[in-house]
Design an enzyme around this catalytic site. Structure first.
Site, PDB file in Angstrom:
ATOM      1  CB  CYS A   1     -26.255  -7.691  -0.042  1.00  0.00           C
ATOM      2  SG  CYS A   1     -25.819  -6.863   1.503  1.00  0.00           S
TER       3      CYS A   1
ATOM      4  CB  CYS B   1     -18.732   0.263   3.968  1.00  0.00           C
ATOM      5  SG  CYS B   1     -16.934   0.298   3.825  1.00  0.00           S
TER       6      CYS B   1
ATOM      7  CB  CYS C   1     -14.323   8.008   1.863  1.00  0.00           C
ATOM      8  SG  CYS C   1     -14.067   6.598   2.955  1.00  0.00           S
TER       9      CYS C   1
ATOM     10  CG  ASP D   1      -1.956   1.099   1.204  1.00  0.00           C
ATOM     11  OD1 ASP D   1      -2.358   1.490   0.101  1.00  0.00           O
ATOM     12  OD2 ASP D   1      -2.342   1.581   2.280  1.00  0.00           O
TER      13      ASP D   1
ATOM     14  CB  CYS E   1     -14.980   5.315   8.258  1.00  0.00           C
ATOM     15  SG  CYS E   1     -16.739   4.884   8.304  1.00  0.00           S
TER      16      CYS E   1
ATOM     17  CB  CYS F   1     -21.899   4.952   3.002  1.00  0.00           C
ATOM     18  SG  CYS F   1     -20.629   6.234   2.830  1.00  0.00           S
TER      19      CYS F   1
ATOM     20  CB  CYS G   1     -22.113  -8.446  -3.506  1.00  0.00           C
ATOM     21  SG  CYS G   1     -20.554  -7.913  -2.764  1.00  0.00           S
TER      22      CYS G   1
ATOM     23  CB  CYS H   1     -19.991  -6.415   4.928  1.00  0.00           C
ATOM     24  SG  CYS H   1     -19.815  -7.726   3.685  1.00  0.00           S
TER      25      CYS H   1
END
Length: 314
Positions: free
Chosen positions: A187, A240, A210, A130, A237, A194, A184, A244
Site C-alpha cells: 500500500c 496521510c 509537511c 511529546d 494535517c 500527500c 503496510c 490509510c
C-alpha cells in the site's frame, strides 16, 4: 510481587485511566534508529525545528534522561473524534479539537506513577508526552503497540493511528514485550495522497515539506512555492492518516476533555476568515492550536484565502 505481576499491575492501571494500550521495552540505546536520525538531520528535513538537533544522545538513550532506567513503558491514548468538521471549510487536525493533549496525558501519567509507587514501592521515573527528547514512536513500536507506517506514524490493526503516544521511563525492571510485524504491505495510499510530497520515500517524511510544519512550526514567511498545495488545512494535517486503510477501524475516544467546542463544528469559511481574537480564545481555550497563536492562525487562513504568506503582528 514479581516482575510479571508488576507489569500486569501497570497495564491494568493504564487501562483504568483510559489508555488504549500499554507496552514495555527494555531501556537502552536505540542502535537502529541512530543512523536514521543522523541522516534525517543531516539532510535538513527538520527545517526550522532546530530543537530536534539538540540532545542527540538523549533522544537515543533513555538512561541519560533517567539515571538507572531499566524500562520504558509506552502508552497510547485515543483521540479519534465522534464528529468531525464539515467539509468545505478550513480544517484543524483532529488531535487539536479539544484540550491540549499534553495537559490531559500528563495528569494521567502522574496518577499512574503515583499508583506504581503506592503498590510497588520506591520507583524513580519520569513521564514524557511529546515534550522532551524521546523517540516515542520508536519506543512504542519496540513495546509491541504497533508498527511504523510508511507515513512514519505508528499503526495498529485494531485502531489505526489516531492516538497520542506517551512514556514512563522507570528504574523498575519489567519484562519486555516484543515488537509486532509490519502490515503496510504494498500500500502507498499515504505517499500518493500527500499534497506536498512530504513522504519522500516509504517510512521517511521530510518535515520541512509537511503541512503540519508549515501551519504550526514555521515561524517565518510561508514559501510562495507552497501555494495551492495545502487543501483547506490551517492547523496540522490528517491527510496521510485519513487515507490509510487501517484507520477504517478507528473508534471514537471516550475522553471528555478531547471534545471540541461546539462552535468549532459550525464554523464555515466566512467565519474563519472573519475570526477575531475573542472568538479564537473562546473556541480554543486550552487547545494545542494556541501553539501557532492567533496571529499564526490568521496567517494560515489568509495564505489559503488570498495567497498572502505573511503573519499579522501578535
Amino acid at each position: 510481587m514479581d516482575r510479571t505481576k508488576h507489569a500486569d499491575l501497570i497495564k491494568a492501571e493504564a487501562k483504568r485511566l483510559g489508555f488504549l494500550s500499554c507496552g514495555i521495552s527494555k531501556a537502552g540505546f536505540l542502535e537502529e534508529e541512530a543512523p536514521r536520525l543522523e541522516k534525517w538531520l543531516r539532510q535538513g528535513m527538520q527545517g526550522e525545528m532546530a530543537w530536534m538537533e539538540n540532545h542527540f544522545d538523549k533522544r537515543l538513550d533513555p538512561t541519560l534522561l533517567v539515571p538507572g532506567a531499566k524500562s520504558v513503558v509506552s502508552l497510547l491514548l485515543n483521540y479519534y473524534p465522534s464528529q468531525q468538521q464539515p467539509e468545505g471549510t478550513y480544517q484543524v487536525s483532529k488531535y487539536a479539537y479539544g484540550q491540549d493533549y499534553h495537559r490531559v496525558i500528563k495528569d494521567k501519567l502522574r496518577e499512574l506513577l503515583y499508583v506504581i509507587r503506592q503498590e510497588i514501592g520506591e520507583v524513580e521515573g519520569r513521564a514524557f508526552v511529546d515534550s522532551a527528547p524521546v523517540l516515542d514512536k520508536a519506543w512504542a513500536a519496540r513495546s509491541g503497540l504497533g508498527w511504523m507506517g510508511k507515513h512514519s506514524n505508528l499503526l495498529t490493526r485494531e485502531t489505526g493511528s489516531f492516538y497520542f503516544i506517551a512514556e514512563l521511563i522507570l528504574d523498575l525492571d519489567l519484562p519486555a514485550d516484543g515488537p509486532v510485524t509490519d502490515h503496510c504491505g504494498t500500500c502507498t495510499a499515504c505517499i500518493d495522497a500527500c499534497p506536498t510530497q512530504a513522504i519522500v520515500e516509504p517510512y521517511v517524511v521530510d518535515g520541512s515539506k509537511c503541512i503540519s510544519y508549515y501551519t504550526i512550526e514555521l515561524k517565518s514567511e510561508i514559501p510562495v512555492a507552497a501555494r495551492g498545495q495545502w487543501d483547506d488545512w490551517i492547523f496540522g494535517c490528517d491527510i496521510c492518516q485519513d487515507v490509510c486503510p487501517w484507520n477504517r477501524f478507528s473508534k471514537p475516544h471516550r475522553e471528555p476533555r478531547f471534545e471540541p467546542h461546539p462552535d468549532l463544528m459550525q464554523m464555515g469559511r466566512r467565519d474563519w476568515e472573519e475570526l477575531t481574537e475573542e472568538v479564537f480564545r473562546k473556541v480554543f481555550p486550552k487547545s494545542a492550536v494556541k501553539r501557532t497563536k492567533f496571529s499564526g492562525l490568521k496567517r494560515n487562513i489568509r495564505f489559503l484565502s488570498d495567497g498572502s504568506p505573511r503573519a499579522e503582528n501578535d
